[in-house]
Design an enzyme around this catalytic site. Sequence first.
Site, PDB file in Angstrom:
ATOM      1  N   CYS A  84      38.377  28.535  37.537  1.00 56.02           N
ATOM      2  CA  CYS A  84      37.316  29.475  37.937  1.00 56.02           C
ATOM      3  C   CYS A  84      37.767  30.352  39.115  1.00 56.02           C
ATOM      4  O   CYS A  84      38.609  31.218  38.919  1.00 56.02           O
ATOM      5  CB  CYS A  84      36.030  28.718  38.208  1.00 56.02           C
ATOM      6  SG  CYS A  84      34.586  29.784  38.044  1.00 56.02           S
ATOM      7  N   ARG A 145      29.388  31.274  36.755  1.00 51.27           N
ATOM      8  CA  ARG A 145      29.782  32.581  37.343  1.00 51.27           C
ATOM      9  C   ARG A 145      31.283  32.803  37.163  1.00 51.27           C
ATOM     10  O   ARG A 145      32.026  33.110  38.094  1.00 51.27           O
ATOM     11  CB  ARG A 145      29.388  32.650  38.821  1.00 51.27           C
ATOM     12  CG  ARG A 145      27.881  32.555  39.037  1.00 51.27           C
ATOM     13  CD  ARG A 145      27.383  33.375  40.214  1.00 51.27           C
ATOM     14  NE  ARG A 145      28.142  33.153  41.421  1.00 51.27           N
ATOM     15  CZ  ARG A 145      28.649  34.113  42.192  1.00 51.27           C
ATOM     16  NH1 ARG A 145      28.503  35.364  41.867  1.00 51.27           N
ATOM     17  NH2 ARG A 145      29.284  33.821  43.285  1.00 51.27           N
ATOM     18  N   HIS A 190      35.120  24.679  34.094  1.00 52.23           N
ATOM     19  CA  HIS A 190      35.202  23.595  35.087  1.00 52.23           C
ATOM     20  C   HIS A 190      35.504  22.245  34.417  1.00 52.23           C
ATOM     21  O   HIS A 190      34.574  21.485  34.133  1.00 52.23           O
ATOM     22  CB  HIS A 190      33.875  23.504  35.855  1.00 52.23           C
ATOM     23  CG  HIS A 190      33.682  24.627  36.814  1.00 52.23           C
ATOM     24  ND1 HIS A 190      33.977  24.534  38.153  1.00 52.23           N
ATOM     25  CD2 HIS A 190      33.253  25.903  36.620  1.00 52.23           C
ATOM     26  CE1 HIS A 190      33.730  25.684  38.749  1.00 52.23           C
ATOM     27  NE2 HIS A 190      33.285  26.526  37.841  1.00 52.23           N
ATOM     28  N   GLU A 192      36.537  19.626  35.705  1.00 56.42           N
ATOM     29  CA  GLU A 192      36.212  18.503  36.597  1.00 56.42           C
ATOM     30  C   GLU A 192      34.760  18.057  36.438  1.00 56.42           C
ATOM     31  O   GLU A 192      34.362  17.040  36.992  1.00 56.42           O
ATOM     32  CB  GLU A 192      36.518  18.885  38.058  1.00 56.42           C
ATOM     33  CG  GLU A 192      35.534  19.831  38.734  1.00 56.42           C
ATOM     34  CD  GLU A 192      35.655  21.286  38.285  1.00 56.42           C
ATOM     35  OE1 GLU A 192      36.427  21.575  37.353  1.00 56.42           O
ATOM     36  OE2 GLU A 192      34.936  22.127  38.867  1.00 56.42           O
TER      37      GLU A 192
HETATM   38  N1  GLN Z   1      32.362  33.882  40.910  1.00 61.24           N
HETATM   39  C1  GLN Z   1      33.251  33.134  41.754  1.00 61.24           C
HETATM   40  C2  GLN Z   1      34.346  34.018  42.317  1.00 61.24           C
HETATM   41  O1  GLN Z   1      34.707  34.996  41.754  1.00 61.24           O
HETATM   42  C3  GLN Z   1      33.867  31.969  41.001  1.00 61.24           C
HETATM   43  C4  GLN Z   1      32.788  30.990  40.612  1.00 61.24           C
HETATM   44  C5  GLN Z   1      33.276  29.586  40.456  1.00 61.24           C
HETATM   45  O2  GLN Z   1      34.384  29.233  40.874  1.00 61.24           O
HETATM   46  N2  GLN Z   1      32.438  28.731  39.929  1.00 61.24           N
HETATM   47  O3  GLN Z   1      34.849  33.727  43.332  1.00 61.24           O
END
Ligand code: GLN
Length: 207
Positions: A84, A145, A190, A192
Amino acid sequence: MKVGVIGVQGDVEEHVVAMRRALAAFGLHGEVVSIRRSGIVPSCDALVIPGGESTTLSRLMLKEGIFPEVLEAAERDVPILGTCAGMVLLAKEGNEEVAKTGQKLLGLIDAKVERNAFGRQRESFEVALSIPAFGPEPFNAVFIRAPCYVSVGAGVEVLAKLEAEKTLKITKRECIVAARQENVVAVAFHPELTNDLRLHRYFLSLI
Ligand code: GLN
């Protein structure tokens, strides 16, 4: 074996726990440490950059002197997994949002990243994702996100893509959610947060 989870910000503890579970499940002896300052990365055999807020992560990694240590580890072919926000930092290039914040990227994967690629409506969602490198069973992938890579260079292996019709915002472009360049692996979801250890197995096999 020593696995280091960059611990300056984000879902660090979840990654430490998941990685310990993976080592135990695969009968590997080793320790998993959370890294908040410089001087520890050089002793690690593998590194994880967790999810969180990529601007903050980048800033704190620079402030603590961890950022150049990760680059140096990559030069030594130490396997690095970014999830992410970690996937954002691994990219070479960002979209306008990344440019706007001026966040510094590690640039270890020849890819262009779009932060927050799925818009408000789908800030969080789960998908049964096909990742052929992990076997025929789909991977229950949790996106929060999440970013995606919208283009990758020739040296990058695409491990998984989201199909356009499964997302609201992305319609026609590439939406790469798992990729690998040599020993560096990036996933938008994710691992984890779920019990499936196949990504950990894949990653640990790189050591
Ligand atoms: N939207 C976040 C970013 O761009 C990442 C979100 C996440 O790691 N769950 O930093």
